[in-house]
Design an enzyme around this catalytic site. Structure first.
Site, PDB file in Angstrom:
ATOM      1  N   CYS A  25     -45.056  23.254   5.157  1.00 19.10           N
ATOM      2  CA  CYS A  25     -43.899  23.270   6.065  1.00 19.10           C
ATOM      3  C   CYS A  25     -42.874  24.330   5.656  1.00 19.10           C
ATOM      4  O   CYS A  25     -42.073  24.758   6.475  1.00 19.10           O
ATOM      5  CB  CYS A  25     -43.268  21.886   6.181  1.00 19.10           C
ATOM      6  SG  CYS A  25     -42.917  21.086   4.616  1.00 19.10           S
TER       7      CYS A  25
ATOM      8  N   CYS B  35     -48.741  20.249  -1.431  1.00 18.07           N
ATOM      9  CA  CYS B  35     -48.796  20.972  -0.167  1.00 18.07           C
ATOM     10  C   CYS B  35     -47.354  21.320   0.204  1.00 18.07           C
ATOM     11  O   CYS B  35     -46.495  20.443   0.248  1.00 18.07           O
ATOM     12  CB  CYS B  35     -49.402  20.094   0.927  1.00 18.07           C
ATOM     13  SG  CYS B  35     -49.243  20.825   2.574  1.00 18.07           S
TER      14      CYS B  35
ATOM     15  N   CYS C 189     -48.219  15.747  -0.474  1.00 17.39           N
ATOM     16  CA  CYS C 189     -47.164  16.186   0.453  1.00 17.39           C
ATOM     17  C   CYS C 189     -45.819  16.203  -0.280  1.00 17.39           C
ATOM     18  O   CYS C 189     -45.300  15.155  -0.665  1.00 17.39           O
ATOM     19  CB  CYS C 189     -47.092  15.221   1.634  1.00 17.39           C
ATOM     20  SG  CYS C 189     -45.626  15.461   2.642  1.00 17.39           S
TER      21      CYS C 189
ATOM     22  N   ASN D 238     -52.739   6.099   7.328  1.00 17.12           N
ATOM     23  CA  ASN D 238     -51.545   6.936   7.148  1.00 17.12           C
ATOM     24  C   ASN D 238     -52.023   8.371   6.956  1.00 17.12           C
ATOM     25  O   ASN D 238     -52.784   8.644   6.041  1.00 17.12           O
ATOM     26  CB  ASN D 238     -50.765   6.443   5.918  1.00 17.12           C
ATOM     27  CG  ASN D 238     -49.576   7.324   5.568  1.00 17.12           C
ATOM     28  OD1 ASN D 238     -49.147   7.357   4.422  1.00 17.12           O
ATOM     29  ND2 ASN D 238     -49.030   8.040   6.532  1.00 17.12           N
ATOM     30  N   GLY D 239     -51.553   9.258   7.826  1.00 14.18           N
ATOM     31  CA  GLY D 239     -51.970  10.664   7.746  1.00 14.18           C
ATOM     32  C   GLY D 239     -52.495  11.120   9.085  1.00 14.18           C
ATOM     33  O   GLY D 239     -52.444  10.372  10.071  1.00 14.18           O
TER      34      GLY D 239
ATOM     35  N   GLY E 277     -42.274   3.653   8.951  1.00 12.09           N
ATOM     36  CA  GLY E 277     -42.615   3.563  10.368  1.00 12.09           C
ATOM     37  C   GLY E 277     -41.897   2.411  11.021  1.00 12.09           C
ATOM     38  O   GLY E 277     -42.063   1.266  10.600  1.00 12.09           O
TER      39      GLY E 277
ATOM     40  N   CYS F 219     -46.761   6.585   8.304  1.00 12.13           N
ATOM     41  CA  CYS F 219     -46.944   5.155   8.426  1.00 12.13           C
ATOM     42  C   CYS F 219     -46.953   4.509   7.054  1.00 12.13           C
ATOM     43  O   CYS F 219     -47.123   5.183   6.049  1.00 12.13           O
ATOM     44  CB  CYS F 219     -48.284   4.849   9.100  1.00 12.13           C
ATOM     45  SG  CYS F 219     -48.432   5.599  10.724  1.00 12.13           S
TER      46      CYS F 219
ATOM     47  N   TYR G  71     -37.974  13.570   1.046  1.00 12.13           N
ATOM     48  CA  TYR G  71     -37.302  12.717   2.037  1.00 12.13           C
ATOM     49  C   TYR G  71     -37.990  11.380   2.312  1.00 12.13           C
ATOM     50  O   TYR G  71     -37.347  10.356   2.443  1.00 12.13           O
ATOM     51  CB  TYR G  71     -37.202  13.474   3.370  1.00 12.13           C
ATOM     52  CG  TYR G  71     -36.770  12.637   4.542  1.00 12.13           C
ATOM     53  CD1 TYR G  71     -35.434  12.323   4.757  1.00 12.13           C
ATOM     54  CD2 TYR G  71     -37.709  12.132   5.459  1.00 12.13           C
ATOM     55  CE1 TYR G  71     -35.034  11.548   5.824  1.00 12.13           C
ATOM     56  CE2 TYR G  71     -37.312  11.352   6.545  1.00 12.13           C
ATOM     57  CZ  TYR G  71     -35.973  11.071   6.721  1.00 12.13           C
ATOM     58  OH  TYR G  71     -35.575  10.294   7.790  1.00 12.13           O
TER      59      TYR G  71
ATOM     60  N   CYS H 180     -46.105  20.312  10.588  1.00  9.47           N
ATOM     61  CA  CYS H 180     -47.041  19.624   9.681  1.00  9.47           C
ATOM     62  C   CYS H 180     -48.204  19.068  10.512  1.00  9.47           C
ATOM     63  O   CYS H 180     -47.978  18.475  11.566  1.00  9.47           O
ATOM     64  CB  CYS H 180     -46.337  18.473   8.979  1.00  9.47           C
ATOM     65  SG  CYS H 180     -47.443  17.511   7.924  1.00  9.47           S
TER      66      CYS H 180
END
Ligand code: AMP
Length: 456
Positions: free
Chosen positions: A437, A434, A238, A102-103, A28, A2, A244, A384
């Site tokens: 993924c 992190c 992240c 967000n998260g 989003g 988001c 991306y 994720c």
């Protein structure tokens, strides 16, 4: 995923929030909302759709007040329904408590059960609502103290902008999973997921909110407090934001995103170059790594696919004919560039493999002779739980197939991914990311109930 924005002490707070959300639209596209407070009245408007479709001059004029928070949603907990549009607002003691999140929280179920047991009645199926309930129940005395008490109960990924009374509160979880930055305009502060939102509001970038930091902003001052001063957490930005998600013109995690993507592309070329007529990208996501790849490889960079930006939601139709049409209308290959050529095509990542497969088929139809695909991150093998909507493990193509099998599925002549070490080597501080993924190594305990719809 988001986008969130907060504006404090500006007579055009709602309009600035709108512009900020406009710049954050890529985070989003499902729904959008803005909540404002003028000291007496709480106002808000939310709906499904894009920022520019939901708000117009008249609706923004009606959102009065010098404080505003806004949110655009890409659902990662709870379905995409009207009740789940953020900011989530509650009126408590005649004052607003609103949250833009967000998260993903990872202790959602525990907190939800505890609150429900204590009498909370939930209106949505979002983890974010939990935060509002906790705030209302804990409110007592010094605001900084009770807000921090609540935040310490949360686990997982949360960049938050809260509106509590006339105070805007900016929060980044102690691991710093998601970005959040502070800006200044006309002497007053703004908060935004990414710095590109500050650019569009003509605000000056001040700095990023630190992991674990909580800033309280009202018309007189800004105060900064840390959530867990005694016990600093492992920083876990992240890495997929850089690969991306974030906009390339944003500055997040101490670096400009475009630079990072170019470095990823250059590293990919160092690891996996091959002779070819030229390098091209799958637009737009592959563009930046493709530039880095071509520069490093010393090969020409060509635009082999044109993206049509005017694709609307009206095209989402159930028939196969219209679905194919949607793929075509969005990205169209240029035959005169591709015909009889040996090409390297760079993409940022492969998730399910289905869009890559259809793009490659289009390139073949347009006459490409050899297609060598290069991916600017390692294979995605694990879901994720911190806010990217990566599907179930079984839907992630790399979780069950080798690179060779994926190449066969996508129907490319060769496929190579960037190595994990190579990816981390280009990051400013590789220990601070992190990469669950790609590795399945989760820095924060993952929830036992892994469903996105666990509250439904
Ligand atoms: P595919 O070939 O179907 O795996 O699609 C790959 C493209 O979708 C890449 O550009 C990915 O970065 C992009 N993508 C990014 N996030 C997601 C997501 N959560 N689910 C699916 N595709 C995504």
């Amino acid at each position: 995923m988001c986008g969130i924005i907060g504006v404090c002490n500006n007579k055009e707070a709602a309009k600035l929030a709108f512009l900020g959300l406009y710049a954050l639209q890529h985070r989003g596209e499902e729904s959008v909302g803005i909540v404002t407070f003028d000291g007496k009245e709480i106002m808000g408007k939310k709906d499904t759709g894009l920022v520019a479709d939901v708000f117009d001059e008249k609706s923004l004029e009606s959102l009065k007040g010098r404080a505003a928070i806004g949110h655009c949603r890409y659902s990662t907990t709870g379905s995409s329904t009207l009740k789940n549009i953020q900011p989530f607002l509650a009126v408590h003691k005649n004052k607003p408590i609103a949250v833009a999140h967000n998260g993903n929280l990872t202790n959602t179920e525990e907190l939800y059960d505890k609150l429900e047991e204590a009498g909370s009645i939930f209106q949505t199926s979002m983890d974010s609502e939990i935060i509002v309930h906790l705030l209302a129940r804990t409110r007592n005395g010094n605001k900084k103290k009770w807000v921090i008490d609540v935040l310490r109960q949360l686990e997982g990924a949360f960049s938050l902008i809260l509106l509590i009374d006339d105070t805007i509160v900016g929060v980044r979880d102690p691991h710093g999973f998601r970005p959040l930055c502070l800006g200044k305009k006309d002497g007053h502060y703004l908060l935004a997921s990414e710095s590109c939102a500050l650019d569009l509001t003509f605000a000056e970038f001040v700095r990023e909110i630190e992991p674990g930091e909580v800033v309280f902003i009202n018309k007189d001052k800004i105060e900064s407090v840390f959530m867990n001063e005694e016990k600093p957490a492992v920083i876990s930005h992240c890495i997929f934001e850089n690969i991306y998600f974030a906009r390339p013109d944003s500055f997040i995690f101490n670096e400009n995103v475009y630079n990072v993507r170019k470095k990823l592309g250059a590293q990919l070329a160092k690891e996996n170059n091959i002779d070819a007529d030229f390098v091209m990208a799958i637009p737009d996501s592959g563009n930046y790594a493709a530039v880095g790849f071509a520069q490093e490889a010393g090969l020409p960079f060509e635009i082999g696919i044109v993206r049509n930006h005017y694709i609307g939601r009206t095209f989402i139709q159930p028939t196969q004919f219209l679905r194919d049409f949607r793929v075509r209308v969005k990205l169209n290959p240029i035959r005169s560039v591709l015909e009889e050529k040996k090409i390297i095509i760079v993409e940022d990542s492969i998730v399910r493999g289905t869009t890559s497969r259809s793009r490659v088929a289009e390139l073949r139809k347009a006459g490409a002779k050899e297609i060598h695909m290069r991916i600017s991150c390692p294979p995605i093998i694990s879901p994720c739980f911190y806010g990217i909507d990566f599907p179930d493990k079984k839907e992630l193509i790399a979780s069950s197939r080798t690179v060779k099998e994926i190449a066969d599925f996508i129907e490319v002549d060769s496929l190579e991914y960037l190595s994990l070490e190579g990816m981390l080597s280009v990051m400013k501080d590789s220990r601070n990311f992190c990469h669950a993924c790609f590795t399945g190594e989760y820095p924060v305990k993952i929830p036992s109930n892994k469903s996105k719809y666990l509250l439904e």
